[in-house]
Write an enzyme that holds these catalytic residues in place. Structure first.
Site, mmCIF file in Angstrom:
data_model
loop_
_atom_site.group_PDB
_atom_site.id
_atom_site.type_symbol
_atom_site.label_atom_id
_atom_site.label_comp_id
_atom_site.label_asym_id
_atom_site.label_seq_id
_atom_site.Cartn_x
_atom_site.Cartn_y
_atom_site.Cartn_z
ATOM 1 N N GLU A 1 0.878 -1.202 0.068
ATOM 2 C CA GLU A 1 -0.164 -0.154 -0.027
ATOM 3 C C GLU A 1 0.988 1.299 0.101
ATOM 4 O O GLU A 1 1.836 1.272 0.917
ATOM 5 C CB GLU A 1 -0.783 -0.157 1.231
ATOM 6 C CG GLU A 1 -1.685 1.187 1.261
ATOM 7 C CD GLU A 1 -2.608 1.391 2.533
ATOM 8 O OE1 GLU A 1 -2.606 0.475 3.482
ATOM 9 O OE2 GLU A 1 -3.276 2.269 2.703
ATOM 10 N N ARG B 1 5.107 -12.763 9.847
ATOM 11 C CA ARG B 1 5.732 -11.198 9.596
ATOM 12 C C ARG B 1 7.332 -11.390 10.163
ATOM 13 O O ARG B 1 7.531 -12.061 11.235
ATOM 14 C CB ARG B 1 5.132 -10.238 10.494
ATOM 15 C CG ARG B 1 3.743 -9.866 10.255
ATOM 16 C CD ARG B 1 3.358 -8.801 11.321
ATOM 17 N NE ARG B 1 3.897 -7.485 10.890
ATOM 18 C CZ ARG B 1 3.102 -6.790 9.809
ATOM 19 N NH1 ARG B 1 2.071 -7.001 9.232
ATOM 20 N NH2 ARG B 1 3.679 -5.637 9.619
ATOM 21 N N LYS C 1 4.543 0.671 9.314
ATOM 22 C CA LYS C 1 4.529 2.056 8.505
ATOM 23 C C LYS C 1 3.777 3.040 9.418
ATOM 24 O O LYS C 1 4.519 4.176 9.265
ATOM 25 C CB LYS C 1 3.903 1.860 7.094
ATOM 26 C CG LYS C 1 4.840 1.258 6.272
ATOM 27 C CD LYS C 1 4.015 1.027 4.852
ATOM 28 C CE LYS C 1 3.149 0.057 4.853
ATOM 29 N NZ LYS C 1 2.371 0.019 3.250
HETATM 30 P P1 ATP Z 1 2.576 -2.194 8.024
HETATM 31 O O1 ATP Z 1 1.902 -2.911 9.089
HETATM 32 O O2 ATP Z 1 4.133 -1.879 8.088
HETATM 33 O O3 ATP Z 1 2.000 -0.846 7.573
HETATM 34 P P2 ATP Z 1 1.408 -3.584 5.884
HETATM 35 O O4 ATP Z 1 1.194 -5.199 5.912
HETATM 36 O O5 ATP Z 1 0.334 -2.791 6.035
HETATM 37 O O6 ATP Z 1 2.754 -3.043 6.758
HETATM 38 P P3 ATP Z 1 1.592 -3.577 3.214
HETATM 39 O O7 ATP Z 1 2.106 -2.130 2.315
HETATM 40 O O8 ATP Z 1 0.216 -3.708 3.035
HETATM 41 O O9 ATP Z 1 2.122 -3.177 4.552
HETATM 42 O O10 ATP Z 1 2.582 -4.712 2.799
HETATM 43 C C1 ATP Z 1 2.836 -5.235 1.397
HETATM 44 C C2 ATP Z 1 3.071 -6.715 1.602
HETATM 45 O O11 ATP Z 1 4.421 -6.785 2.627
HETATM 46 C C3 ATP Z 1 2.072 -7.413 2.396
HETATM 47 O O12 ATP Z 1 1.909 -8.631 1.545
HETATM 48 C C4 ATP Z 1 2.474 -7.654 3.659
HETATM 49 O O13 ATP Z 1 1.963 -8.806 4.133
HETATM 50 C C5 ATP Z 1 4.036 -7.750 3.574
HETATM 51 N N1 ATP Z 1 4.457 -7.311 4.939
HETATM 52 C C6 ATP Z 1 4.263 -6.086 5.693
HETATM 53 N N2 ATP Z 1 5.035 -6.199 6.892
HETATM 54 C C7 ATP Z 1 5.537 -7.447 6.792
HETATM 55 C C8 ATP Z 1 6.720 -8.091 7.623
HETATM 56 N N3 ATP Z 1 7.058 -7.383 8.908
HETATM 57 N N4 ATP Z 1 7.026 -9.204 7.557
HETATM 58 C C9 ATP Z 1 6.905 -9.722 6.454
HETATM 59 N N5 ATP Z 1 6.090 -9.230 5.297
HETATM 60 C C10 ATP Z 1 5.369 -7.976 5.493
HETATM 61 MG MG MG Z 2 -1.422 -3.265 4.799
#
Ligand code: ATP
Ligand code: MG
Length: 574
Positions: A48, A273, A283
């Protein structure tokens, strides 16, 4: 440390020609055997654009691109841009840059969920017509209240049984902008008594009069993640849609939409994660650090963002090796930051040129060395890489050494320079301390020595030994530089662990940045290009910062030399 860390450590120490085995690979291998997707492997990385990528994303990127590459498949880069209030072009640009930097190529397969808004709307209409979705007039708060709990079922919305025609009419008017934000939603009609809360008539669309960074003012209703993600996967014919464990409970809904719509069925698979000690990977929280000025920006070298670690001097290879070593699992754990640093050192050790730099200078005068003489000493650029060759370093009568390398009153075990003691200057001569000069505060400001001309290059013809070798730079030739020394951004292993009434920002390390404004570097570093990485001998790995000016370099310490992970690893493996 948990057991998955130990597993990761032993994987790391036995480098494997093939990718480390993991349960997702096993699933793909099985699917290839049963020809489930016609022999195809199609993955995607779906960020995102509401912030910069962090180390957790690196794990996901390496996994998605790595799996596809291994099985001859492809990986799409898809922006999951359904939330216009938090998304920006700046984030899109940074994500493209970071994925490329990490070493992956989406080969033109760049997509945006917002490209699918028309199709998603058409699918919403299809579900309404099938009696599977309805327009609900409850507020967000009312929906939350009627949702029930894990132990109690929810209650049906009074709007649940609206006739199809009325739903179609209202949905069209929602889209046309007739209603204010939050006044209505489109909800899936599933089961308010489902044990899975995600299945209790989840919201598919909300009204939001906000401009989108790509679709502008075209839409004032936006699909929620659950109604966008699976269908985007399906449209792109994604075979294996891997995501993090918190989406496990969303999988029934992911499947429900795909099945109700009768479209290509991508398979969602969840993995753990990445969590790292002393680090936050969210983020939202990283944005808060930037907004509240706790760091200098998204690319502050203390940030666990890819742009931050890049500026700090991390290599993409180190990150990829780390990600391969930690693998994936079905349970969340926490990896030690020391393990990441171990992979970083291992990679930098191979590629970084060695140079001499003095961070906290102390002047040394060699009284028996001729005033005007300058010798060019030959120095090895990288003992790990013979092809890196040698360079010359000027040696003269007045030098700088590290303040820490001198003690007027040496404790036991201190073998570096002290009155009467002889030490080796790296690539230079043996010198013996004959006296000191102190300032008004009785602080040593100058050390006097004599040198032995027979020891040029570092060995005494008479075979006498010295117990230590120290680094130095010639005062007349030294380049002054600013060096930024970083420590962990957080004091606690788990930065989210806080006392009542405090929040995670109370765990910030007030000493995470130390600026040394008068470091002395050997002259070969005068024009170090931003991004250039070096090992400052005996000190650590350093990377030239973009703040560098010609003749006035700024360096970030990437990581110190000491490797605690290697010790942990040795101990745990016995
Ligand atoms: P955040 O919680 O930091 O905002 P998010 O999952 O909302 O992370 P996205 O931009 O939606 O962020 O993530 C893109 C991809 O990266 C998704 O498939 C998510 O599952 C993966 N991802 C995000 N954070 C992690 C992490 N700590 N470890 C592994 N994969 C991750
Ligand atoms: Mg997300």
């Amino acid at each position: 440390m948990n057991s998955s860390n130990l597993t990761a450590a032993s994987t790391a120490s036995t480098p494997n020609a093939t990718s480390p085995s993991n349960f997702i690979r096993e699933i793909i291998i099985r699917d290839l055997e049963t020809n489930k997707f016609g022999g195809r492997v199609q993955t995607r990385f779906p960020p995102e654009p509401n912030g910069y990528l962090h180390l957790g994303h690196a794990k996901s990127i390496c996994l998605n691109f790595g799996l596809a590459a291994e099985f001859g498949g492809h990986t799409n880069l898809r922006f999951d841009d359904t939330n216009p209030e938090k998304e920006e072009q700046e984030y899109v640009d940074s994500i493209l840059r970071d994925v490329r930097w990490l070493g992956f190529d989406w080969e033109g397969r760049l997509f945006y969920a917002s490209d699918y808004f028309d199709q998603l709307y058409a699918w919403a209409v299809q579900l309404v017509k099938a009696g599977k979705a309805y327009v609900c007039d409850l507020s967000a708060e009312e929906i939350r209240k009627s949702r029930g709990t894990l132990t109690e079922p929810g209650t049906n919305s009074p709007y649940r049984d609206r006739p199809v025609e009325e739903n179609l009419n209202l949905l069209e008017r929602m889209r046309a902008g007739e209603f204010p934000d939050g006044s209505r939603t489109l909800r899936a009609k599933i089961d308010m008594a489902s044990p899975n809360l995600n299945m209790r008539d989840p919201v598919m669309y909300r009204i939001l009069h906000a401009e989108h960074h790509r679709t502008g003012k075209k839409w004032c209703i936006y699909p929620l993640y659950d109604f966008a993600h699976g269908q985007s996967d399906s449209l792109e014919q994604v075979t294996h849609s891997v995501c993090t464990l918190e989406f496990e409970d969303h999988r029934p809904l992911y499947n429900w939409f795909i099945e109700q719509l009768g479209i290509f069925h991508s398979q969602q698979i969840e993995f753990d994660r990445l969590n790292l000690t002393y680090t936050l990977l969210s983020k939202r929280k990283l944005l808060q650090l930037v907004d509240e000025g706790h760091v200098r920006g998204w690319d502050d070298p203390r940030m666990p963002t890819l742009s931050g670690v890049r500026r700090r001097g991390y290599t993409p290879e180190a990150l990829r090796n780390f990600c391969a070593a930690i693998g994936v699992s079905k349970t969340n754990g926490t990896i030690e930051l020391a393990m990441l640093e171990h992979f970083l050192r291992e990679d930098l050790n191979r590629r970084a040129s060695r140079v001499m730099a003095v961070l906290r200078p102390l002047k040394v005068v060699i009284d028996n060395y001729p005033e005007e003489r300058v010798e060019q000493m030959e120095a090895v650029n990288n003992p790990e890489d013979a092809s890196a060759g040698t360079r010359t370093v000027p040696f003269s009568r007045v030098l700088y050494i590290e303040r820490d390398d001198f003690r007027e009153d040496p404790p036991k075990q201190f073998y570096r320079l002290s009155p009467g003691r002889e030490v080796r200057l790296r690539y230079g001569y043996f010198i013996t301390c004959t006296g000191v000069v102190k300032d008004a505060n009785a602080e040593v400001v100058e050390v006097h020595c004599t040198y032995d001309p027979a020891t040029r290059g570092g060995n005494a013809p008479d075979g006498r030994k010295v117990k230590s070798t120290i680094h130095w730079v010639s005062a007349a030739h030294a380049i002054s530089a600013e060096v930024r020394i970083y420590d962990n951004l957080f004091l606690k292993e788990n930065p989210n662990e806080v006392e009542d009434g405090k929040d995670w920002t109370s765990n910030l390390n007030p000493n995470s940045l130390e600026i040394l404004s008068d470091a002395k570097l050997e002259p070969s570093l005068a024009n170090a290009q931003p991004g250039a990485r070096y090992q400052f001998e005996r000190l650590g790995y350093f990377c030239a910062d973009p703040d560098s000016k010609p003749g006035a370099p700024v360096f970030n310490r990437t990581v110190a030399l000491k490797d605690t992970w290697a010790k942990v690893e040795k101990r745990t493996r016995g």
